[in-house]
Enzyme design. Structure first.
Site, mmCIF file in Angstrom:
data_model
loop_
_atom_site.group_PDB
_atom_site.id
_atom_site.type_symbol
_atom_site.label_atom_id
_atom_site.label_comp_id
_atom_site.label_asym_id
_atom_site.label_seq_id
_atom_site.Cartn_x
_atom_site.Cartn_y
_atom_site.Cartn_z
ATOM 1 N N TRP A 10 -15.943 46.852 -27.313
ATOM 2 C CA TRP A 10 -16.641 46.414 -28.583
ATOM 3 C C TRP A 10 -17.385 45.343 -28.363
ATOM 4 O O TRP A 10 -18.581 44.958 -28.937
ATOM 5 C CB TRP A 10 -15.556 46.272 -29.936
ATOM 6 C CG TRP A 10 -14.772 45.009 -29.654
ATOM 7 C CD1 TRP A 10 -13.856 44.796 -28.795
ATOM 8 C CD2 TRP A 10 -14.774 44.263 -30.558
ATOM 9 N NE1 TRP A 10 -13.413 43.528 -29.160
ATOM 10 C CE2 TRP A 10 -13.751 42.981 -30.381
ATOM 11 C CE3 TRP A 10 -15.515 43.831 -31.888
ATOM 12 C CZ2 TRP A 10 -13.595 42.106 -31.144
ATOM 13 C CZ3 TRP A 10 -15.169 42.732 -32.674
ATOM 14 C CH2 TRP A 10 -14.218 41.761 -32.223
ATOM 15 N N ASP A 11 -16.988 44.587 -27.458
ATOM 16 C CA ASP A 11 -17.733 43.420 -27.058
ATOM 17 C C ASP A 11 -19.384 43.686 -26.935
ATOM 18 O O ASP A 11 -20.119 42.717 -27.427
ATOM 19 C CB ASP A 11 -17.649 42.964 -25.538
ATOM 20 C CG ASP A 11 -16.115 42.428 -25.463
ATOM 21 O OD1 ASP A 11 -15.495 43.132 -25.988
ATOM 22 O OD2 ASP A 11 -15.747 41.849 -24.689
ATOM 23 N N GLU A 26 -5.468 40.062 -31.251
ATOM 24 C CA GLU A 26 -4.189 40.730 -30.388
ATOM 25 C C GLU A 26 -2.962 40.044 -30.296
ATOM 26 O O GLU A 26 -1.976 40.601 -29.706
ATOM 27 C CB GLU A 26 -4.855 41.151 -29.075
ATOM 28 C CG GLU A 26 -5.791 42.177 -28.981
ATOM 29 C CD GLU A 26 -6.676 42.206 -27.880
ATOM 30 O OE1 GLU A 26 -6.512 41.378 -26.932
ATOM 31 O OE2 GLU A 26 -7.507 43.352 -27.619
ATOM 32 N N GLN A 59 -8.037 35.230 -31.743
ATOM 33 C CA GLN A 59 -9.512 35.048 -31.725
ATOM 34 C C GLN A 59 -10.233 35.440 -33.175
ATOM 35 O O GLN A 59 -9.078 36.030 -33.869
ATOM 36 C CB GLN A 59 -10.266 36.109 -30.820
ATOM 37 C CG GLN A 59 -10.070 37.580 -31.089
ATOM 38 C CD GLN A 59 -10.439 38.359 -29.992
ATOM 39 O OE1 GLN A 59 -9.510 38.729 -29.303
ATOM 40 N NE2 GLN A 59 -11.792 38.874 -30.034
HETATM 41 C C1 BGC Z 1 -10.267 40.402 -26.343
HETATM 42 C C2 BGC Z 1 -10.993 41.781 -26.868
HETATM 43 C C3 BGC Z 1 -12.058 42.013 -25.854
HETATM 44 C C4 BGC Z 1 -11.518 41.828 -24.266
HETATM 45 C C5 BGC Z 1 -12.602 42.044 -23.522
HETATM 46 C C6 BGC Z 1 -9.650 40.753 -24.943
HETATM 47 O O1 BGC Z 1 -9.057 39.558 -24.443
HETATM 48 O O2 BGC Z 1 -9.406 40.246 -27.134
HETATM 49 O O3 BGC Z 1 -11.452 41.378 -28.053
HETATM 50 O O4 BGC Z 1 -12.601 43.137 -26.158
HETATM 51 O O5 BGC Z 1 -10.921 40.918 -23.860
HETATM 52 O O6 BGC Z 1 -13.642 41.124 -23.444
#
Ligand code: BGC
Length: 759
Positions: free
Chosen positions: A357-358, A488, A602
């Site tokens: 989703w980034d 997360e 985050q």
């Molecule tokens: C983040 C996610 C992100 C992923 C890739 C993870 O550590 O929590 O939001 O999509 O890294 O950058």
């Protein structure tokens, strides 16, 4: 945190050779051109620890999933961008000694990545056990004009000896991925070839059958005179060499030139690759290193003209943002709608090079403002083209009626991720994909995209949300159970505010888009609805019901939105109560402790407030910011930039500046002690956001640009350009003034506060 990179406005500089940071430098000094990319591995043999990294965009392997405990719904494979055959190798032997920096005395070592020109260079003196001293100077680039080409100049000077030199220019397809789940090699050998002018290795990926042809040519000059003796051509399984042997006298310098070409069956029929690689090499050889370099530098200069940000008065911040912009431009060129941006780009294996989703939440705005409209459009088309697979993905989980769940991680549209609490529950990604359609159209005014492609994606996502919620008789509300928000550090929660808010917003936006298309082109709308078997009245009525009744948790006493149900039951401690040795907590605490703590990985509620800022009063934003910033550990690289933007909005320049530095120098100063694994490419777009939307205060509202700048105290001025609706807008901000003008001198209306101005 490791701070060994010299501060400089345009260059990344490492002085002195330290094998302990070599792998970090390999990440930081990476090169890329959208088609391929490489870590800054040395050309010559290196026996110390290093992480080989050469990647070709879109060439992946579906590695068989490895999980501790299988759950139905998990994907069978995790597609990974492969460590591809490398063409950079030049092994040097002087008499019987290998030039190997891990074994020799090294002095005057300097490694420089010139971001203005896109050139990686290195210089050093190495002393052999017998006292021979050589001076080496190298340059390397991956052409951003001819993207299948890269070139190296490698100069070796005999400082105090005369000896035989053996230079072995080779291609190596005997490579593997460190992250291979079952220690398999992912490449099958196809064929090798070498004659005295050209060598190549063709290799084919297992399962996916991509063929990659990697070719090279070489040339050796001594004191600028070409050595006429031809090299010896050697082929071995998965390797092809061109080997020169000659004498070098004291004081003489040998100049080695190597050009590499990488073509793939993604772009040509596999049977044509040999011919194509050879042609490319021939043309490049004819043009010569200097001409290839010149056109490459000119192309970078044009790129910078559009995407540079100039900060006056703060070298550290300047270097940070240029590094971020440079890496983003190296990673994604937008020339191919089936490519995307992996969180590590071409700088490491972590995250498998897949799309997250980034892209939509962070990267899209960067390309919207700094590149031609076709480039962000390709990012959207990437998801559109994968819509069928997203529908299949949702079907696998039990959804029906064309509901789509885009994957958490993907290469070709299929889900790769395999941790249930993320794969099945971190569904906010669907919302980011919907928001990106809105973001693109509000920025570009390209409604046709919405009608031709976007609406179909929106309907599928809305169908998903409408099935993902359920009506709670007890509450008399719809609820969304069993989700994981961007945070997360807590999984499987009920009613994550961010996810639910995004779901409501998507449903509303989809209804609006449906109305819009119906009013401009009823026939087209009807055709689309027929094709999708979309029962407009019935389905939108359900959506409207959900919009009105979806439960969004908040705490009225504190005046904040609640992360999720039960968040306030957690012990409420703040990050200032954490000891420095405890941070990052994901490296020192047990997962159990993290899950039960109130610490947030985050931006989550604040991510939602950032996206939909106009829906909230400044007081609401402040209360939520004050509450959540104290509980956020920013252990995702995607986090501080969002907080930085909100901090500027709230008039907190010092706080915003701290958060900005953390995002912009995250890799350069290795805040999280992990840069050896690769750079955080997608969060680099967040750095750009922190400047343009944060300190520049830029927003797109009602078809116009708005500015509300707030500079950090130490900055004298800030300058950037943005593409907006077919024009390039120049913005200059100092503490005293804001100047907006257009590149072509045309009149342009913009807003500061709510006041209208004309350029
Ligand atoms: C983040 C996610 C992100 C992923 C890739 C993870 O550590 O929590 O939001 O999509 O890294 O950058």
């Amino acid at each position: 945190m490791k701070k060994y990179i010299q501060e400089d406005e345009w260059r990344i500089i490492e002085d002195g050779f330290n094998p302990d940071v070599h792998e970090s430098s390999e990440s930081l000094f990476s090169l890329g051109n959208g088609h391929m990319g490489q870590r800054a591995n040395f050309e010559e043999h290196y026996s110390g620890p290093y992480l080989q990294g050469h990647y070709v965009a879109g060439i992946y392997y579906p590695d068989k999933t490895k999980v501790g405990w299988w759950k139905n719904g998990y994907p069978e494979h995790f597609a990974k961008v492969l460590n591809a055959p490398s063409w950079i190798g030049i092994n040097i032997k002087i008499d019987q000694y290998d030039l190997d920096l891990y074994q020799l005395q090294v002095s005057k070592f300097r490694r420089v990545l010139d971001m203005k020109e896109g050139i990686l260079s290195r210089s050093f003196i190495a002393e052999f056990p017998n006292g021979y001293k050589v001076q080496v100077k190298t340059q390397r680039f991956l052409s951003i004009v001819k993207r299948e080409l890269g070139a190296i100049q490698y100069n070796v000077k005999a400082l105090n000896f005369s000896a035989e030199i053996r230079a072995d220019f080779y291609i190596d397809a005997d490579i593997s991925n460190e992250d291979s789940n079952y220690d398999e090699k992912f490449w099958d050998q196809v064929s090798e070839f070498a004659d005295e002018r050209f060598a190549r290795v063709n290799a084919k990926t297992k399962k996916t059958s991509f063929v990659v042809s990697t070719g090279q040519c070489s040339r050796v000059d001594i004191d600028k005179q070409e050595v006429t003796k031809k090299p010896k051509a050697i082929v071995q399984a998965r390797k092809a060499h061109l080997v020169y042997t000659f004498n070098l006298s004291e004081g003489q310098e040998a100049q080695f030139y190597k050009i590499g070409a990488v073509t793939t069956s993604r772009d040509y029929p596999a049977g044509d690759l040999d011919k194509r690689t050879r042609e490319l090499i021939r043309e490049a050889e004819k043009a010569g290193f200097e001409n290839l370099k010149k056109e490459h530098i000119e192309a970078w200069s044009k790129k910078w003209e559009h995407s540079d940000i100039v900060i006056e008065g703060d070298v550290s911040a300047q270097q940070g943002i240029r590094f971020n912009i440079f890496q983003l431009n190296q990673t994604y060129s937008g020339h191919d709608a089936s490519l995307n941006i992996g969180p590590k780009g071409f700088t490491g294996e972590k995250y498998g090079g897949g799309t997250y989703w980034d892209t939509e939440a962070y990267c899209l705005p960067f390309y919207l403002s700094t590149a031609d409209q076709s480039i962000p459009r390709n990012l959207l088309l990437y998801r559109f083209k994968q819509l069928d697979k997203a529908i299949e993905n949702a079907e696998n989980l039990g959804f029906t009626n064309g509901a789509a769940l885009f994957p958490m991680v993907t290469m070709n549209g299929e889900e790769c991720h395999n941790e249930w609490e993320i794969t099945f529950e971190e569904i906010h990604r669907n919302g980011a994909i919907a928001f990106a359609i809105y973001n693109y159209t509000r920025h570009t005014g390209d409604n046709e995209y919405l009608y031709d492609y976007g609406l179909e994606v929106l309907i599928a996502i809305s169908r998903f949300w409408s099935q993902r919620v359920n009506f709670s008789e007890k509450r008399g509300k719809y609820v969304m159970l069993g989700v994981t928000g961007p945070n997360e550090y807590e999984n499987n929660v009920n009613n994550n505010w961010y996810t639910s808010y995004l779901a409501v917003w998507t449903l509303k936006y989809t209804i609006e888009a449906i109305e819009k298309l119906r009013s401009v082109n009823r026939k087209k709308a009807d055709e689309l609805f027929d094709r999708l078997q979309f029962k407009v009245t019935e389905e939108t009525a359900k959506w409207t019901d959900i919009i009105g009744l979806l439960y969004l948790p908040e705490d009225k006493d504190l005046g904040i939105f609640l992360q999720q149900d039960g968040y306030l039951d957690k012990e409420q401690i703040t990050t200032d109560q954490l000891l420095p040795v405890e941070r990052p907590i994901n490296q020192t605490w047990s997962w159990d402790r993290i899950l039960r703590s109130c610490f947030i990985k985050q931006a989550d509620v604040l991510q939602g407030i950032y996206l939909f800022e106009e829906n909230f009063s400044l007081d609401t934003i402040r209360r939520n910011f004050d509450f959540y910033e104290q509980r956020t550990v920013h252990e995702s690289s995607l986090s501080p930039c969002i907080h930085a933007i909100l901090a500027t909005k709230l008039g907190l320049p010092d706080k915003a500046y701290d958060l900005y530095l953390r995002t912009s120098r995250l890799d350069l100063d290795d805040y999280n002690n992990e840069v050896h694994e690769g750079c955080h490419i997608t969060s680099m777009a967040g750095t750009w956001l922190a400047i343009v939307e944060g300190f520049g205060g830029m927003r797109v509202k009602n078809d116009h640009l708005h500015f509300d700048p707030l500079l950090p105290k130490t900055w004298l001025s800030l300058k950037f350009k943005v593409h907006f609706r077919g024009r390039i807008i120049h913005v200059y901000i100092s503490h005293k003034k804001l100047q907006v003008s257009t590149h072509d001198g045309s009149k342009f209306r913009y807003y500061v506060g709510n006041k209208e101005y004309l350029t």
